[in-house]
Write a protein that holds these residues in place. Structure first.
Motif, short mmCIF file in Angstrom:
data_model
loop_
_atom_site.label_atom_id
_atom_site.label_comp_id
_atom_site.label_asym_id
_atom_site.label_seq_id
_atom_site.Cartn_x
_atom_site.Cartn_y
_atom_site.Cartn_z
N MET A 208 -4.09 -11.91 -12.93
CA MET A 208 -4.41 -12.78 -14.04
C MET A 208 -3.40 -13.93 -14.06
O MET A 208 -2.69 -14.12 -13.08
N GLN A 209 -3.32 -14.64 -15.14
CA GLN A 209 -2.46 -15.82 -15.17
C GLN A 209 -1.00 -15.46 -15.01
O GLN A 209 -0.26 -16.15 -14.29
N GLU A 210 -0.53 -14.38 -15.63
CA GLU A 210 0.89 -14.03 -15.57
C GLU A 210 1.12 -12.60 -15.09
O GLU A 210 2.26 -12.12 -15.16
N LEU A 211 0.10 -11.94 -14.59
CA LEU A 211 0.25 -10.53 -14.25
C LEU A 211 -0.65 -10.19 -13.08
O LEU A 211 -1.77 -10.71 -12.97
N ASP A 212 -0.16 -9.32 -12.18
CA ASP A 212 -1.04 -8.74 -11.17
C ASP A 212 -0.88 -7.22 -11.18
O ASP A 212 0.08 -6.67 -11.73
N TYR A 213 -1.83 -6.53 -10.59
CA TYR A 213 -1.83 -5.07 -10.57
C TYR A 213 -2.73 -4.62 -9.44
O TYR A 213 -3.61 -5.36 -8.98
N GLY A 214 -2.50 -3.39 -8.96
CA GLY A 214 -3.33 -2.90 -7.88
C GLY A 214 -2.80 -1.61 -7.28
O GLY A 214 -1.97 -0.90 -7.86
N VAL A 215 -3.29 -1.33 -6.06
CA VAL A 215 -2.94 -0.12 -5.32
C VAL A 215 -2.31 -0.53 -4.00
O VAL A 215 -2.76 -1.48 -3.34
N GLN A 216 -1.25 0.17 -3.61
CA GLN A 216 -0.57 -0.10 -2.36
C GLN A 216 -0.60 1.14 -1.47
O GLN A 216 -0.28 2.25 -1.91
N LEU A 217 -1.00 0.96 -0.21
CA LEU A 217 -0.95 1.99 0.82
C LEU A 217 0.09 1.57 1.84
O LEU A 217 0.08 0.42 2.30
N LEU A 218 0.98 2.48 2.22
CA LEU A 218 2.11 2.08 3.06
C LEU A 218 2.43 3.12 4.13
O LEU A 218 2.14 4.31 3.98
N ILE A 219 3.02 2.61 5.21
CA ILE A 219 3.57 3.45 6.28
C ILE A 219 5.06 3.16 6.36
O ILE A 219 5.47 2.07 6.78
N ARG A 220 5.88 4.13 5.92
CA ARG A 220 7.34 3.99 5.92
C ARG A 220 7.95 5.34 6.26
O ARG A 220 8.21 6.15 5.38
N GLU A 221 8.11 5.60 7.53
CA GLU A 221 8.59 6.92 7.98
C GLU A 221 7.79 8.01 7.27
O GLU A 221 8.34 8.91 6.64
N GLY A 222 6.51 7.90 7.40
CA GLY A 222 5.58 8.77 6.71
C GLY A 222 4.48 7.91 6.09
O GLY A 222 4.26 6.76 6.49
N PHE A 223 3.86 8.46 5.12
CA PHE A 223 2.74 7.76 4.48
C PHE A 223 2.92 7.82 2.97
O PHE A 223 3.36 8.83 2.42
N GLY A 224 2.55 6.74 2.27
CA GLY A 224 2.69 6.70 0.82
C GLY A 224 1.58 5.90 0.16
O GLY A 224 0.89 5.11 0.80
N ALA A 225 1.42 6.13 -1.12
CA ALA A 225 0.44 5.39 -1.93
C ALA A 225 1.00 5.26 -3.34
O ALA A 225 1.62 6.19 -3.86
N ASN A 226 0.78 4.10 -3.94
CA ASN A 226 1.27 3.90 -5.30
C ASN A 226 0.42 2.86 -6.02
O ASN A 226 -0.37 2.14 -5.41
N ILE A 227 0.59 2.83 -7.32
CA ILE A 227 0.01 1.77 -8.14
C ILE A 227 1.15 0.87 -8.59
O ILE A 227 2.26 1.34 -8.85
N PHE A 228 0.89 -0.43 -8.68
CA PHE A 228 1.97 -1.37 -8.96
C PHE A 228 1.49 -2.44 -9.94
O PHE A 228 0.29 -2.63 -10.16
N SER A 229 2.44 -3.14 -10.49
CA SER A 229 2.16 -4.29 -11.34
C SER A 229 3.37 -5.22 -11.30
O SER A 229 4.51 -4.76 -11.20
N SER A 230 3.08 -6.53 -11.36
CA SER A 230 4.16 -7.52 -11.29
C SER A 230 3.94 -8.61 -12.32
O SER A 230 2.80 -8.95 -12.66
N TYR A 231 5.04 -9.16 -12.80
CA TYR A 231 4.98 -10.30 -13.73
C TYR A 231 5.23 -11.56 -12.93
O TYR A 231 6.23 -11.67 -12.20
N LEU A 232 4.34 -12.56 -13.09
CA LEU A 232 4.43 -13.82 -12.35
C LEU A 232 5.08 -14.87 -13.24
O LEU A 232 4.60 -15.13 -14.35
N PHE A 233 6.13 -15.51 -12.73
CA PHE A 233 6.90 -16.45 -13.55
C PHE A 233 6.35 -17.87 -13.52
O PHE A 233 6.76 -18.70 -14.33
N SER A 234 5.46 -18.18 -12.59
CA SER A 234 5.01 -19.56 -12.46
C SER A 234 3.56 -19.61 -12.01
O SER A 234 3.05 -18.65 -11.40
N GLN A 235 2.89 -20.73 -12.30
CA GLN A 235 1.54 -20.98 -11.82
C GLN A 235 1.54 -22.07 -10.74
O GLN A 235 0.47 -22.52 -10.33
#
Length: 322
Positions: A208-235
């Motif tokens: 959205m305008q100041e926020l993002d969110y979603g799912v992350q799948l990763l390979i880091r010496e194994g396998f992982g999955a998480n949900i995340f969210s970030s605050y965006l400081f600029s447009q």
């Protein structure tokens, strides 16, 4: 012989009993609809449909009022006092007052069930008809609501679902994105010995305008999955952000196991260790070309896994978002 007499008397008394029972149920008057922007033929048809549906559902004596004229009183009879006064003149126990408003093709219908003696509203609700053709279903739904003294929402049943209810409702949506990232994991504890190891991940989310969110799948010496969210400081094109995530990480590491046999030299064996657990992530970074539909993402993550190995690492990645 006595049994036949009893049956005969019961048959004779049955009409009286039925009439008395009906009289006990009371009388309900449906007032003429107060309408704006709807032709009289449609209104008259809707009134009759409501009366027929209520007669099928209720033991009350249901009828339509012929006129709402009360002299100098409210001739439209949209107020509770006016409707109760008219019901009193018509010797009704309850009255139904209906107001309709045309809005484009939609017809908004507000209805009230009023106790004549107490001059109080027993039920008030509204329904929306998406078209004139949908009015028969709306009248049936209204009849169910009034006779059961339940709101329109609670009185829903098969065969009485309006077109407006069958349509999917709209939700606010964010701009979807995919992000592929590559980089290095710098182990701090609970990972394979070494300065760094290769890592990659994919993020699927929306912003959205100041926020993002979603799912992350990763390979880091194994396998992982998480949900995340970030605050965006600029447009603007350069957009810093901070965020966090929580998920699960299945960690697999190779750790050396040094032994000292009778010989003069040591023997090192590589032993695989596993440790899975919930993972906490703290993210920061910057998005480049943020106003474009293809962006570059530089991300720094601190990750801690709650496992037996107490895995802890810093991750630096470069990503492409589209």
């Amino acid at each position: 012989m006595k049994s036949y007499k009893i049956v005969f008397i019961f048959v004779l008394m049955l009409p009286v009993m039925l009439y008395s029972q009906q009289a006990k149920q009371g009388k309900l008057i449906i007032l003429p609809f107060y309408t704006k922007g709807i032709d009289p033929t449609t209104v008259s048809t809707a009134e009759e449909i409501l009366r027929l549906e209520m007669e099928n559902l209720s033991a009350k004596n249901i009828s339509l009022a012929k006129s709402t004229s009360l002299g100098n009183a409210d001739s439209n009879c949209t107020s509770t006092d006016c409707a109760a006064e008219l019901g009193k003149q018509l010797k009704a126990d309850q009255v139904v007052s209906v107001q309709t408003l045309s809005l484009g093709q939609k017809i908004i219908i507000q209805y009230f069930l009023i106790d004549v003696e107490k001059k109080v509203v027993l039920l008030a609700d509204k329904l929306t008809s998406t078209s004139v053709e949908d009015l028969d279903v709306v009248m049936k739904r209204m009849a169910i609501s009034i006779t059961s003294l339940e709101s329109a929402e609670k009185s829903a049943q098969v065969g009485a679902i309006t077109e407006n209810e069958s349509k999917p409702f709209f939700l606010r949506s964010g701009r979807r994105f995919n992000n592929w990232s590559f980089g290095y994991l710098y182990p701090q504890n609970g990972f394979s010995t070494g300065d760094k190891s290769f890592t990659m991940d994919i993020k699927i989310g929306a912003e959205m305008q100041e926020l993002d969110y979603g799912v992350q799948l990763l390979i880091r010496e194994g396998f992982g999955a998480n949900i995340f969210s970030s605050y965006l400081f600029s447009q603007k094109d350069i957009c810093p952000y901070v965020g966090a995530g929580v998920g699960f990480h299945w960690v697999t590491v190779d750790q050396p196991n040094v032994s000292f046999p009778p010989q003069d030299y040591s023997v090192t064996n590589i032993k695989e260790k596993k440790g899975d657990g919930f993972e906490l992530l703290l993210n920061t970074g910057v998005r480049l070309f943020h106003t474009y539909n293809f962006r570059v993402n530089v991300n720094l993550t601190y990750a801690y896994t709650f496992n037996d190995l107490k895995s802890e690492a810093i991750v630096l990645t470069l990503g492409f978002m589209y």
